[in-house]
Design an enzyme around this catalytic site. Sequence first.
Site, PDB file in Angstrom:
ATOM      1  N   GLU A  49       0.869  -1.180   0.000  1.00 12.20           N
ATOM      2  CA  GLU A  49       0.000   0.000   0.000  1.00 12.20           C
ATOM      3  C   GLU A  49       0.903   1.227   0.000  1.00 12.20           C
ATOM      4  O   GLU A  49       1.594   1.494   0.978  1.00 12.20           O
ATOM      5  CB  GLU A  49      -0.880  -0.032   1.258  1.00 12.20           C
ATOM      6  CG  GLU A  49      -1.821   1.144   1.394  1.00 12.20           C
ATOM      7  CD  GLU A  49      -2.561   1.165   2.750  1.00 12.20           C
ATOM      8  OE1 GLU A  49      -2.251   0.335   3.624  1.00 12.20           O
ATOM      9  OE2 GLU A  49      -3.416   2.043   2.926  1.00 12.20           O
ATOM     10  N   ASP A  60      -5.556   9.683   8.831  1.00 13.18           N
ATOM     11  CA  ASP A  60      -4.279   9.199   9.347  1.00 13.18           C
ATOM     12  C   ASP A  60      -3.948   9.781  10.706  1.00 13.18           C
ATOM     13  O   ASP A  60      -4.309  10.915  11.017  1.00 13.18           O
ATOM     14  CB  ASP A  60      -3.156   9.553   8.365  1.00 13.18           C
ATOM     15  CG  ASP A  60      -3.202   8.683   7.117  1.00 13.18           C
ATOM     16  OD1 ASP A  60      -3.183   7.446   7.277  1.00 13.18           O
ATOM     17  OD2 ASP A  60      -3.273   9.230   6.006  1.00 13.18           O
TER      18      ASP A  60
END
Lengths: 266, 423
Positions: A49, A60
Site C-alpha cells: 500500500e 491518518d
Amino acid sequence: MNKISERLDQLKTSNTTGLMTHLVLGYPDMPTSIEIARTLARGGADFLEIQIPFSDPVADGPTIMTANQTALDRGITVPECLRAISEICEQVDIPVLIMSYYNLVFSYGTAEFCTAAQKSGVSGLIIPDMPIEEEQDELLFQHADEHDLINITFVSPATSKVRLEKIATFTRGFTYCFSTYGITGSRTELDSHLASYIGEVRKHLDLPLGIGFGIKTPDHIRQIGKIADIAIVGSAIIDQYNTASPDHALQQIGSYVGSLKAATRR
Amino acid sequence: MKELFFKTSYDADDRGHFGAYGGRYVPEMLMPALEELEKAYDDARRDPGFARDLTDLYHHFSGRPTPLYHAQNLSRQLGGAQIFIKNEGLNHTGAHKINHCLGQALLAQRMGKKRIIAETGAGQHGLATATVAARFGFECTVFMGEVDVARQRPNVFWMEQLGTEVRPVGFGSRTLKDAVNAALKDWIATVETTHYIIGSCLGPHPYPSMNRDFQAIVGAEVEDQIQDHGFPKPDYVIACVGGGSNSLGIFNAFLDDPEVHLIGVEAGGKGVEKLGDHAARFEGGRPGVVEGYKSFFLQDTDGQLTHTHSISAGLDYAGVGPQIVYLKDRGRLHLTYATDEQAIAAFRMLASTEGILPALESSHAVAEAIKLAPTLPQKKSIVVNLSGRGDKDIFIVAEAVKDSKWLDFLQSVIDREKQSDTK
C-alpha cells in the site's frame, strides 16, 4: 485477472493470512522510500500500500501525518510519485495499491488518474474519503474498473447493516475493515469486540476482509488470521524506521516484516 | 417574522449537494455519525418544541434580536447610499457564532451526547462553543492551530476560564484547517459520546445546511428591521466570507428576492496576486474535495492545500462553504475581496464615525460598503453584517496601527510581573 484477486486466490490455497504493508512515498526521502518498498516486498508482504502524501490526511494518525508533511516539505509532487510507483511496480512482484486522498485524484482528473495508475502497473486504489454515496458524481469505482484497478471499499465497527449491504455491492477484491473507531496508529491490544464485529460484517459481505489500524505485532497477525484474510500494517512500519539508526533502518524493517510474515501461517 | 427554519430555492438536495458542491466525502468511520446527525437534525427541525427552545435561547441567553443600526455619520461622510449595520457583535460572546453553537448544543443534548468538540480560527467559534458547553454542562475540547493560539490569546484565556480544554494543533500550517483536521480525528475516535460543533457552513453534509439554518435568524431579523427604517427591503447586503456562516446567515432570507443584491467579501490579505498571501478562494482557488466536502479551495497544481494569509484569523482558511460557490455559480452572489490594509482602514473609519469597533473579519465587509456607498444614490440602502465586535482584535489592531503606547503598556505589564516574581 487483477493481481490482487490472483494473490487472494493463492492465499486461500496456501491457507495463510495475507500481509499488506504500507509506506509513505517520499518519507524520509524518495530514494529511501523506494528502497523501503523493495524491502517490504522481499520481507514477504503480499500487498504493498503506497501512500501519495496529502496536505490534509483526515484518516491518518500523527505518525503517518508527520510522514506526509515531511515528504511535502521536500516538495514532492504527484507526477513524481507516479513515476516512483512505476519504478517500484517494475521491481516487485506483488500487487501494488495506491493509497491517497480524493482531492489528489480529483485534481489530476479521476479518469486520467486511473489511466496513469494502470500504466504504472498498479492493481488497486485505497481512497478513504471517497465513499460509495458520491460515486454517482465522481465515477471513481467505474473508472477504476475500466482500468482493471480495484477500488477498495471500507467498513468500520459503526457501519450499519444497511450500509454493509450497500458497500457489498461495490466491493471487489477485499474490503478494508477499520479495527476500531480510532484512527491509524499503533496500539498494544486489539479491540476486544473485533471478532464479533468481523463476524457481523461476514454475514453481509461474502468477500475477503482486510483488517487495518493499530496492527503491530506477530500476535496481532495471528489473531487476525483467525477471523479475516488480510492483516494491514501501516504506521508500525514507519515507527520501525523512526526508531532505528539510519544505517540499519532498512535492515530493521526487513526483519520486522519477516517476523510478521512468520505469523501468517495458519 | 419568518419561521425559524425556512426553505429557499438554493437549498441542498437530499444528499447535501448544492449543485456540484457539498456532499459527504468522509472516511467510513464518520459516516454513521453523520447519518445520525442528519436524522436528528431533520427531526429537530420539524419539532416546534425545538424551534421554541432555540428561540428562547436566542432571546434570553444571547440577547437577540441584535439591532439594525442606521450608520448616519458614515453614510453622510461617504455621501451615497444609506448604510445599516446589523450588529451581531452585540450577541453574547461578541459574534454571530453563538447562533449556530446554541442550535448545535440543543441538538447534541437531544442526541444524548455528553461531550462536545470544536475547531476554531479566530477563537470566536471556540469561545461560543465553550460558552454553550458551560451553559449545557458538556465536557468540551476546542482544537486551535498554534499560530492562532498565539495571536488570539485573550479568547484562549476565556475558553479556559469557561472550563474548556484548548488543545493547540502543531502540525501543518498550524491554523484553522489543521484544527479542523485534528477535531475530525478526535471525533472519529469518540463519536459515540461526542458531538462535533463545526464552526461554519462547511464540512460534510448536514453541517453546511444545518449551520446556515441556525444562522438564518440574522437575515430574518433584518428583513423586518429594515422596514422600520422606511425601506421595504435592503438594496444591498454585504457580509465577509470565511466559511460562510455569517454571510449565509444574513443572505438566506433574501435568496429568493432577486432585487436584493448580495455581496460576499473575502480576505485579500497582502494582495491576491500570489497564492499564500491571501485567503480569497475565488481569486486563484479551484474546485476540490477536502475535509469532507466539495467546494473551492486554495490549492497547488497537485491539489495540496496551500497556506493562506489574512490579518483576521476567522477568514484565514483555504476552503469555503459549498453553498457560497453554488450561489456564485447561479449568479445569485457577487464575490469580491478586501485587503488587510483596507480592512484596517475600514475598522478605523467605522470606529471614528460611529463609535463601533468591528471585528477584523467584519471590517472586510465594512470596507466593501465604504467602496460601494459613494457610487449609489442616497435613497438606496446597504446592510452590512457586522458579524462580530473588535474587542478580541485589540493586539492585532494595536500592532497594525503601530501604537507605541500600547507596546509600552505591554512592556510595563511584563515588568510588573517580573518585579512581583523577584519579591
